[in-house]
Enzyme design. Structure first.
Site, short mmCIF file in Angstrom:
data_model
loop_
_atom_site.label_atom_id
_atom_site.label_comp_id
_atom_site.label_asym_id
_atom_site.label_seq_id
_atom_site.Cartn_x
_atom_site.Cartn_y
_atom_site.Cartn_z
N ASP A 91 -10.76 3.02 4.02
CA ASP A 91 -11.14 1.61 3.93
C ASP A 91 -12.67 1.45 3.91
O ASP A 91 -13.17 0.36 3.67
CB ASP A 91 -10.59 0.85 5.15
N LYS A 113 0.84 -1.21 0.00
CA LYS A 113 0.00 0.00 0.00
C LYS A 113 0.87 1.25 0.00
O LYS A 113 0.58 2.23 -0.69
CB LYS A 113 -0.93 -0.01 1.23
N GLN A 154 -4.40 -1.22 9.56
CA GLN A 154 -4.22 -2.57 9.02
C GLN A 154 -4.77 -3.60 10.00
O GLN A 154 -4.39 -3.61 11.17
CB GLN A 154 -2.74 -2.84 8.72
#
Ligand code: NAP
Length: 286
Positions: free
Chosen positions: A121, A54, A98
Site C-alpha cells: 500500500d 482485492k 485494510q
C-alpha cells in the site's frame, strides 16, 4: 469543445494483464507465485467488499490469496502478532492492512510494523520517506494509478504546472511527490487554501482528492487541462466525484469519469506493487 474521456477500466485491464504476464515470468524464473496477505479486522461491510475485490484480483493474476481475518474485538497485541507473523513468512510477498481498523486499535503502529519490502500500500513511513527522497520503493496505489493514466494518455509532466487538491497521506501527499519526481511544478491545495479556483486554474494537470462532492467546477479549470478526479461519493444517482464532470468536460482537454476513471486503477496498481515486491524479494534471495 468536449474533453477526451480517460478510460480507466481499459488501462486497469492492461495493467492487470501485464501483472499476470509478470507473475508467469517470475514463476518461470524459479520463484514461488507472489502471495498477497490482505488483513481485515472486524466486519465493516464496505471494507469486506474492498477486500473481496482485492482477493479476486489477486487470484485472477495467479497470485496466492493469503487473506487473514481477525475479529473486531482483537487486541492490539494480537493484531501486531499477526503482522509480525506475515512479515516473517517468506510465502507472503505483500501485506495490506485494510483501513479503517476498529477504533480501539492503533492503525499507525500496525502499519509501522509492516516491512517496507512488503508494504504494497506504500503507506509506511519508510515507503513515504523513500518516495520523498526519490529512492526506489513501493508507492501508494491510487496516486501511482493516476500517473499511469496520465502516461497512457501522453500527458507531458516534465515542466507542467500540476496542482493537487488534498494533502492526505493516502493520496494528496504521495501524488504531489510522484508529480515532482516527474519534474512537474507542483502546487498543493488544502482546506486552508485561500482561493482554490485561482490556484487550480494554473494547472495543466489538476488532480482532485478533496473528498468534497463537486468542489471543482469549470471556473477552476484552465482550458485544455488534464483533470483527474480521485473523489468517490455515493449519491442518489449513483457514484460521482469531486469534479462537476458535465461542466468541466466543456473546458478541460482530458478528464476522468467517476466511476470508471481512477477507481479501477487502485486495485490494478496494488497487483503491480505485489508483483514488484515479489520480484525484489526473489532477486534478493538469488
Ligand atoms: P481525506 O483524508 O479526507 O483528505 C482530504 C483532503 O482534502 C485534505 O487534505 C483536506 O485538507 C482537503 N480538503 C478538504 N476540503 C477541502 C476544500 N474545501 N478545499 C480544498 N481542500 C480540501 O481524503 P482522501 O483519503 O485523500 O480521499 C479523498 C477522496 O478520494 C475521497 O472522496 C475518497 O473517497 C477518494 N479516494 C478514492 C480512491 C480511489 O481508489 N479512487 C482512493 C482513495 C481515496 P486539510 O488537510 O486541510 O484537511
Amino acid at each position: 469543445m468536449s474533453a477526451r474521456v480517460i478510460d480507466g477500466k481499459a488501462v486497469a485491464r492492461q495493467v492487470r494483464a501485464d501483472v499476470a504476464a509478470g507473475v508467469a515470468r517470475l514463476v518461470e524464473d524459479g520463484a514461488a507465485p507472489p502471495g498477497l496477505a490482505t488483513v481485515l479486522i472486524g466486519d465493516d461491510p464496505a471494507s469486506e467488499v474492498y477486500v473481496r475485490n482485492k482477493r479476486r484480483a489477486c487470484v485472477a493474476v495467479s497470485m496466492k490469496d493469503l487473506h487473514r481475518h481477525l475479529p473486531a474485538d482483537v487486541t492490539q497485541r494480537e493484531a501486531a502478532a499477526l503482522i509480525d507473523e506475515l512479515a516473517a513468512d517468506p510465502q507472503v510477498s505483500g501485506i495490506l492492512l485494510q483501513l479503517p481498523v476498529p477504533g480501539h486499535l492503533d492503525a499507525d503502529a500496525l502499519i509501522a510494523s509492516i516491512p517496507a519490502s512488503k508494504d504494497v500500500d506504500g503507506l509506511t513511513t519508510a515507503s513515504a520517506g523513500a518516495l520523498a527522497q526519490g529512492r526506489p520503493g513501493l508507492r501508494p496505489c491510487t496516486p501511482s494509478g493516476v500517473i499511469r493514466l496520465l502516461d497512457e494518455y501522453d500527458v507531458p509532466l516534465a515542466g507542467a504546472e500540476a496542482v493537487v487538491v488534498g494533502r492526505s497521506v493516502l493520496v494528496g501527499r504521495p501524488m504531489a511527490q510522484l508529480l515532482l519526481a516527474r519534474d512537474a511544478t507542483v502546487t498543493m491545495c488544502h482546506s486552508r487554501t485561500k482561493d482554490l479556483a485561482l490556484a487550480c486554474r494554473r494547472a495543466d494537470v489538476l488532480v482532485v482528492a478533496a473528498g468534497v462532492p463537486g468542489i471543482i467546477g469549470p471556473e477552476a479549470v484552465k482550458p485544455g487541462a488534464a483533470v483527474i478526479d480521485v473523489g468517490i461519493h455515493r449519491g442518489e444517482h449513483g457514484l460521482h466525484g469531486d469534479v462537476r464532470y458535465d461542466q468541466v468536460t466543456e473546458v478541460a482537454g482530458l478528464v476522468t469519469p467517476v466511476p470508471g476513471g481512477v477507481g479501477p486503477m487502485t486495485i490494478a496498481m496494488l497487483m503491480a506493487n505485489a508483483l514488484q515486491a515479489a520480484d525484489s524479494q526473489h532477486q534478493a534471495r538469488k
